[in-house]
Each structure stands twice: as C-alpha cells, then as structure tokens.
Design a protein around this motif. Sequence first.
Motif, PDB file in Angstrom:
ATOM      1  N   PHE A  50       1.063  -1.460   0.152  1.00 16.81           N
ATOM      2  CA  PHE A  50       0.128  -0.296  -0.183  1.00 16.81           C
ATOM      3  C   PHE A  50       0.482   0.864  -0.402  1.00 16.81           C
ATOM      4  O   PHE A  50       2.264   1.217   0.185  1.00 16.81           O
ATOM      5  CB  PHE A  50      -1.139   0.291   1.013  1.00 16.81           C
ATOM      6  CG  PHE A  50      -1.973  -1.053   1.088  1.00 16.81           C
ATOM      7  CD1 PHE A  50      -3.169  -1.274   0.706  1.00 16.81           C
ATOM      8  CD2 PHE A  50      -2.123  -2.581   2.194  1.00 16.81           C
ATOM      9  CE1 PHE A  50      -4.517  -1.958  -0.233  1.00 16.81           C
ATOM     10  CE2 PHE A  50      -2.944  -3.103   2.112  1.00 16.81           C
ATOM     11  CZ  PHE A  50      -3.910  -2.905   1.052  1.00 16.81           C
ATOM     12  N   PHE A  51       0.585   2.329  -0.103  1.00 12.55           N
ATOM     13  CA  PHE A  51       0.564   3.926  -0.194  1.00 12.55           C
ATOM     14  C   PHE A  51       0.513   4.196   0.764  1.00 12.55           C
ATOM     15  O   PHE A  51      -1.007   4.973   0.867  1.00 12.55           O
ATOM     16  CB  PHE A  51       0.662   4.717  -1.545  1.00 12.55           C
ATOM     17  CG  PHE A  51       1.762   3.902  -2.429  1.00 12.55           C
ATOM     18  CD1 PHE A  51       2.947   3.790  -2.506  1.00 12.55           C
ATOM     19  CD2 PHE A  51       0.858   2.677  -3.249  1.00 12.55           C
ATOM     20  CE1 PHE A  51       3.784   2.822  -3.799  1.00 12.55           C
ATOM     21  CE2 PHE A  51       1.657   1.591  -4.523  1.00 12.55           C
ATOM     22  CZ  PHE A  51       2.796   1.770  -3.810  1.00 12.55           C
ATOM     23  N   SER A 205     -11.193  -8.434  -0.863  1.00 14.59           N
ATOM     24  CA  SER A 205      -9.778  -8.455  -1.925  1.00 14.59           C
ATOM     25  C   SER A 205      -9.945  -6.833  -2.020  1.00 14.59           C
ATOM     26  O   SER A 205     -11.062  -5.824  -1.789  1.00 14.59           O
ATOM     27  CB  SER A 205     -10.692  -8.745  -2.962  1.00 14.59           C
ATOM     28  OG  SER A 205     -10.270 -10.295  -3.035  1.00 14.59           O
ATOM     29  N   PHE A 206      -8.627  -6.262  -2.678  1.00 13.00           N
ATOM     30  CA  PHE A 206      -8.422  -4.872  -2.796  1.00 13.00           C
ATOM     31  C   PHE A 206      -8.184  -4.492  -4.175  1.00 13.00           C
ATOM     32  O   PHE A 206      -8.605  -5.517  -4.831  1.00 13.00           O
ATOM     33  CB  PHE A 206      -7.346  -3.986  -1.598  1.00 13.00           C
ATOM     34  CG  PHE A 206      -7.248  -4.320  -0.499  1.00 13.00           C
ATOM     35  CD1 PHE A 206      -7.913  -3.471   0.051  1.00 13.00           C
ATOM     36  CD2 PHE A 206      -6.754  -5.594  -0.463  1.00 13.00           C
ATOM     37  CE1 PHE A 206      -7.745  -3.524   1.936  1.00 13.00           C
ATOM     38  CE2 PHE A 206      -7.442  -5.290   1.810  1.00 13.00           C
ATOM     39  CZ  PHE A 206      -7.560  -4.868   2.079  1.00 13.00           C
ATOM     40  N   CYS A 207      -8.871  -2.993  -4.085  1.00 12.67           N
ATOM     41  CA  CYS A 207      -8.787  -2.222  -5.724  1.00 12.67           C
ATOM     42  C   CYS A 207      -7.607  -1.958  -6.085  1.00 12.67           C
ATOM     43  O   CYS A 207      -6.716  -2.296  -5.149  1.00 12.67           O
ATOM     44  CB  CYS A 207      -9.654  -1.828  -6.086  1.00 12.67           C
ATOM     45  SG  CYS A 207     -11.899  -2.437  -5.372  1.00 12.67           S
ATOM     46  N   ALA A 208      -7.890  -1.525  -7.289  1.00 13.52           N
ATOM     47  CA  ALA A 208      -6.490  -0.954  -7.803  1.00 13.52           C
ATOM     48  C   ALA A 208      -5.737   0.072  -7.326  1.00 13.52           C
ATOM     49  O   ALA A 208      -4.580  -0.001  -7.148  1.00 13.52           O
ATOM     50  CB  ALA A 208      -6.626  -0.856  -9.096  1.00 13.52           C
ATOM     51  N   ASN A 209      -6.347   1.178  -6.883  1.00 15.08           N
ATOM     52  CA  ASN A 209      -6.137   2.048  -5.450  1.00 15.08           C
ATOM     53  C   ASN A 209      -5.294   1.356  -4.621  1.00 15.08           C
ATOM     54  O   ASN A 209      -6.289   1.346  -3.254  1.00 15.08           O
ATOM     55  CB  ASN A 209      -7.070   3.279  -6.034  1.00 15.08           C
ATOM     56  CG  ASN A 209      -6.689   4.343  -4.957  1.00 15.08           C
ATOM     57  OD1 ASN A 209      -5.901   5.041  -5.146  1.00 15.08           O
ATOM     58  ND2 ASN A 209      -7.680   4.810  -4.500  1.00 15.08           N
ATOM     59  N   LEU A 225     -10.743   0.718   1.020  1.00 12.59           N
ATOM     60  CA  LEU A 225     -10.279   0.803  -0.626  1.00 12.59           C
ATOM     61  C   LEU A 225     -10.865  -0.826  -0.457  1.00 12.59           C
ATOM     62  O   LEU A 225     -10.412  -1.408  -1.507  1.00 12.59           O
ATOM     63  CB  LEU A 225      -8.627   0.628  -0.111  1.00 12.59           C
ATOM     64  CG  LEU A 225      -7.692   1.902   0.385  1.00 12.59           C
ATOM     65  CD1 LEU A 225      -6.564   1.441   0.310  1.00 12.59           C
ATOM     66  CD2 LEU A 225      -8.455   3.085  -0.822  1.00 12.59           C
ATOM     67  N   SER A 226     -11.301  -1.470   0.442  1.00 15.17           N
ATOM     68  CA  SER A 226     -12.404  -2.475  -0.527  1.00 15.17           C
ATOM     69  C   SER A 226     -12.633  -2.888  -1.507  1.00 15.17           C
ATOM     70  O   SER A 226     -13.828  -2.108  -1.762  1.00 15.17           O
ATOM     71  CB  SER A 226     -12.486  -3.632   0.455  1.00 15.17           C
ATOM     72  OG  SER A 226     -13.020  -5.208   0.890  1.00 15.17           O
ATOM     73  N   CYS A 227     -13.140  -4.011  -2.154  1.00 14.60           N
ATOM     74  CA  CYS A 227     -13.409  -3.867  -3.291  1.00 14.60           C
ATOM     75  C   CYS A 227     -14.807  -5.348  -2.944  1.00 14.60           C
ATOM     76  O   CYS A 227     -15.661  -5.467  -4.035  1.00 14.60           O
ATOM     77  CB  CYS A 227     -13.375  -4.281  -4.685  1.00 14.60           C
ATOM     78  SG  CYS A 227     -11.258  -3.818  -5.486  1.00 14.60           S
TER      79      CYS A 227
END
Length: 351
Positions: A50-51, A205-209, A225-227
């Motif tokens: 992550f950032f 699960s997490f998205c592209a961001n 941030l979760s998809c």
Amino acid sequence: MIQPHTRRSILEFHMIFRVHNPGFTNFTQLIQLSSYRQMEWKNMTSISEFFLLGFSEQLEQQKVLFGLFLFMYLITVMGNLLIILAIITDAQLHTPMYFFLANLSLADACFVSTTVPKMLANIWIQSSAISYSGCLLQLFFFMLFVMLEAFLLAVMAYDRYMAICHPLHYIMIMSPGLCVFLVSASWIMNALHSLLHTLLMNSLSFCANHEIPHFFCDINPLLSLSCTDPFLNELVIFIIGGLAGLVCVLCLIISYAYIFSTVLKIPSAQGKRKAFSTCSSHLSVVSLFFGTSFCVYFSPPSTRSAQKGTVASVMYTVVTPMLNPFIYSLRNRDIKYSLKKLILVRKSHSP
C-alpha cells in the motif's frame, strides 16, 4: 490478467458450442462470466504493498514534519520509560495505582512506536510504500494498543473509585492478584480482538487503488479501499468494538459518578481538594484520549475529510501519549519525588 491467446480460445470454444448447442448459450455465458470474475478476484487479492499518503508531498514540509515527529516520538518514549523506571525502582510506588500507571506508560510507548517510526522512515527514504503484511501487522498492533489504553484507563477509574469510596477495604479488594488479573485480561482480550479484525481484513480483496490517505494503516481507510463487501468487518466493529468501548465508557462514568458523590459529602474543603487531586491526572488523560478519538471515529460523515481525520488522529496517537508522562509527573508529588531521586542517584554514580 487474462492472456490474449487464452481469451481467444475461450471465445472460439464458446462460438462453436453455441452453434451446435443453442439451448446452452446462457449456461456457457454464466460459466465464462464466472471464470472471468474468479481471475479478476485473484488479481485483486495479490497485493504486495500500500502507499501511505501522509500529510504532505512537498519536500520542505516533509523536513519540518520529520523533525517535529522525531522530537515528539523521542520525548514520548523517554518520558514513559522514565515513569516506568521510577515506579520499578521506588518501593513506595509499588501500589495498585502506580502498577496500572506503569502499564499505561508501557502501552503509550508501544502505541506511538506502532505508527511514528514507519512514517519517519518513509519521509527519510522519500517513499510512501508499506508492504501488505506490514500494513496488517501495523493494524494489529495499533488496534491492540489503542483498545488496551482504553481498558487501562477504565481499570484505573475503578481503582480510584475503590480508593475514595471504600478506603477501608481498598487494600483487601485491590490485591496484587486482582491487579495482575485485570491487566492480563486487558492484554489478552485486546490481543484476540485485534487478531479478529486483522484476519477479517486479510480476507478482503482490494481494488487497483492502493493509496491510503493516512500516515498509518487504520481500519477505516483500509475498508474504504476494499472491492468486496465489508459488511462482516463493519458488523464486528459495531458489535464487538462498540461493546468494548461502551464497557470502558460506562466504567468511567459510573466510577466517577460515585467518586464525585462521595467527595461532595466530605465536610472540609481541604479534604475535597485532596480527594480530587488523586483523580485530576487521570481525568485529564481520559479527556484527552477519549475526546480526540471520538472526534475521529464518531464525527458526522458530512464534516469528515481525509485531511481532518489525519490531523485529528495525531492528537490521540502521538500528542496524548506524549503528554501523559507530563500530566502524571507534574500533578503527582510521589512521581515527582521519585523522578528527582532517580536523577540524583544517577548523577551521584556518574564519573
């Protein structure tokens, strides 16, 4: 990602099967859609990092922030370790109140060490990255120590209630065994509570961001941030986290309601001041910690923003642990005397 030749093979098979078996068209479309979704979910769960966006991307501001947070971190760790050392070395402070204070100081030192060193390291190397496992580990320890602090403050409120409202039975009730049990139960329950949230977060699960608008991995920014649907995570937060927080708040309110009722019945003004002085430090810490944390997690969504939430989080994750040693040392004669004695002994032994 699905490779081009794999996608072409799937489509060719689909067209041939559709010509020879028109009745199974919908069925094959469902199979194809299911395979696409499974591969997409697999890609989304394979996150390496992550950032953390932190406070500012400008170099000059980052230098100021690095110096400021490094100073606050060193003051916090040194202040809390001095409190612990003073309580351990002074036999007069081997009482339930100071036993709980030593554990609170330990929790504060660990609490601030969970978030600030990683932020300082990212500023120093000019990187905002944190690994996926490192983010979950930070989340675990952050939730452990933030809830542990709440539990310890509630236990300290109960201790003050027993000391003021039942002074004759205080030594018998607040035995060393009960004190160790209360602290151990706080550590174990909060460790299990943090582990539950961490495991539930790992199942998402997490998205592209992968950008977290915060300076550490907090639970709310990660859920955003979760998809996948975080309903189970939010339900656990609402039920278990809300119940734990409610127990702590009720313990504080009920304890101080009895304390104020008892103190107001004391006839002399000097007796009232002496009784209140034993609670003033604890009340100050409770007000700082719960006041700032409630502003972060219970503010209306319409007034909440990422920048405001980050700044407010600094208050209870960095500022409050830094101020706790000063509050207890400046308002407590026993701690001040023990610290002076500790410093004088070290000076006498120094060459």
